[in-house]
Design an enzyme around this catalytic site. Structure first.
Site, short mmCIF file in Angstrom:
data_model
loop_
_atom_site.label_atom_id
_atom_site.label_comp_id
_atom_site.label_asym_id
_atom_site.label_seq_id
_atom_site.Cartn_x
_atom_site.Cartn_y
_atom_site.Cartn_z
N THR A 243 10.29 7.98 -3.40
CA THR A 243 10.14 7.11 -2.22
C THR A 243 9.46 5.79 -2.60
O THR A 243 9.86 4.72 -2.12
CB THR A 243 9.35 7.84 -1.11
OG1 THR A 243 9.99 9.09 -0.87
CG2 THR A 243 9.29 7.04 0.16
N LYS B 73 0.84 -1.22 0.00
CA LYS B 73 0.00 0.00 0.00
C LYS B 73 0.87 1.26 0.00
O LYS B 73 0.70 2.16 0.82
CB LYS B 73 -0.93 0.01 1.21
CG LYS B 73 -1.99 -1.07 1.21
CD LYS B 73 -3.33 -0.50 0.80
CE LYS B 73 -4.35 -1.58 0.58
NZ LYS B 73 -4.60 -2.43 1.73
O1 C5P Z 1 -10.82 -9.30 6.65
P1 C5P Z 1 -11.17 -8.73 5.32
O2 C5P Z 1 -11.77 -9.75 4.37
O3 C5P Z 1 -11.99 -7.47 5.41
O4 C5P Z 1 -9.75 -8.34 4.69
C1 C5P Z 1 -9.62 -7.60 3.52
C2 C5P Z 1 -8.16 -7.38 3.24
O5 C5P Z 1 -8.02 -6.65 2.04
C3 C5P Z 1 -7.40 -6.61 4.31
O6 C5P Z 1 -6.12 -7.19 4.42
C4 C5P Z 1 -7.30 -5.20 3.76
O7 C5P Z 1 -6.10 -4.56 4.15
C5 C5P Z 1 -7.30 -5.44 2.25
N1 C5P Z 1 -7.86 -4.37 1.43
C6 C5P Z 1 -9.16 -3.92 1.54
N2 C5P Z 1 -9.63 -2.90 0.75
C7 C5P Z 1 -8.86 -2.37 -0.18
C8 C5P Z 1 -7.55 -2.83 -0.34
C9 C5P Z 1 -7.10 -3.86 0.48
O8 C5P Z 1 -9.89 -4.41 2.38
N3 C5P Z 1 -9.33 -1.45 -0.99
#
Ligand code: C5P
Length: 223
Positions: free
Chosen positions: A69, A62
């Site tokens: 950077t 992310k």
């Molecule tokens: O537990 P859950 O199914 O909500 O996990 C979703 C995962 O997807 C987490 O690791 C979260 O950081 C990631 N994520 C998200 N939404 C985004 C990008 C990544 O929930 N837009």
């Protein structure tokens, strides 16, 4: 295999990760493992990821920073040789291009508006357009930067597909009644139907009885 799923391994506990990997092996799903900010920033996280063999590994970095950077951070993680890494598309076109230049064999995935944000929450931080319009703009920028994949809400797959023809990865997936902090969600079946290539699922699988959760998911997909 059609049903491709990244399991979000959101914990700092290496034993728990081993357990997740062990209990999610099955013949009905193609499974990869996503390691996010929690595990990547933990004491043993980086080392563990460097030693994962024969698995599809997604490092959810992310990145959200200036071009120099972002590119430097990618160079710093190249030794892990993971399959997928992420950058927020809101870092801007120049940052995405700089990241793409150095990402090598790792697939660079652009993250659109987080699935935990709804229109009200977006307004609070100054985004007055409808989330769908913002995501469409972001998909166009991802295409321009030649990114390899996009992360978006399953509710926005069709919009993204209008302009972005590569892989689509969707978190915000629920097949039980617990939404947790997610807002723009759909079921696994709906997400595949909309054209998602990979689902990202965390807590609905990793909380409670993992094997049972996987069976519930497979049952849901076969209905
Ligand atoms: O537990 P859950 O199914 O909500 O996990 C979703 C995962 O997807 C987490 O690791 C979260 O950081 C990631 N994520 C998200 N939404 C985004 C990008 C990544 O929930 N837009």
């Amino acid at each position: 295999m059609n049903n491709k799923i990244f399991i979000a391994c959101d914990t700092t506990n290496v034993q728990k990760i081993r357990k997740i990997i062990n209990k999610t092996q099955n013949s009905k799903l193609k499974v990869g493992y996503k390691f996010g900010l929690e595990f990547l920033n933990s004491k043993n996280g980086r080392k563990f990821i460097g030693n994962v063999n024969k698995k599809i590994v997604f490092a959810d970095l992310k990145l959200h920073d200036i071009p120099n950077t972002c590119a430097s951070a990618i160079k710093a993680i190249r030794d892990l040789k993971v399959n997928y890494i992420t950058i927020h598309i809101s870092s801007g076109l120049e940052a995405l291009k700089a990241a793409k230049k150095v990402s090598g064999k790792m697939k660079l995935v652009g993250v659109t508006m987080l699935t935990s944000l709804n229109n009200k929450a977006l307004k609070e931080i100054g985004f007055n357009k409808d989330v769908k319009k913002i995501v469409l703009d972001q998909a166009r920028v991802a295409k321009k930067a030649k990114l390899d994949a996009i992360v978006c809400s399953p509710q926005e797959i069709k919009i993204v597909k209008k302009v972005f023809k590569k892989e689509i990865i969707t978190p915000g997936i629920r097949f039980n009644s617990k939404k947790n902090d997610q807002k723009r969600i759909l079921t696994p079946k709906q997400a595949y139907k909309n054209g998602s290539d990979w689902l990202v699922i965390g807590r609905p699988i990793t909380e409670g009885n993992i094997k049972k959760n996987i069976q519930t998911l497979i049952h849901h997909l076969n209905q």
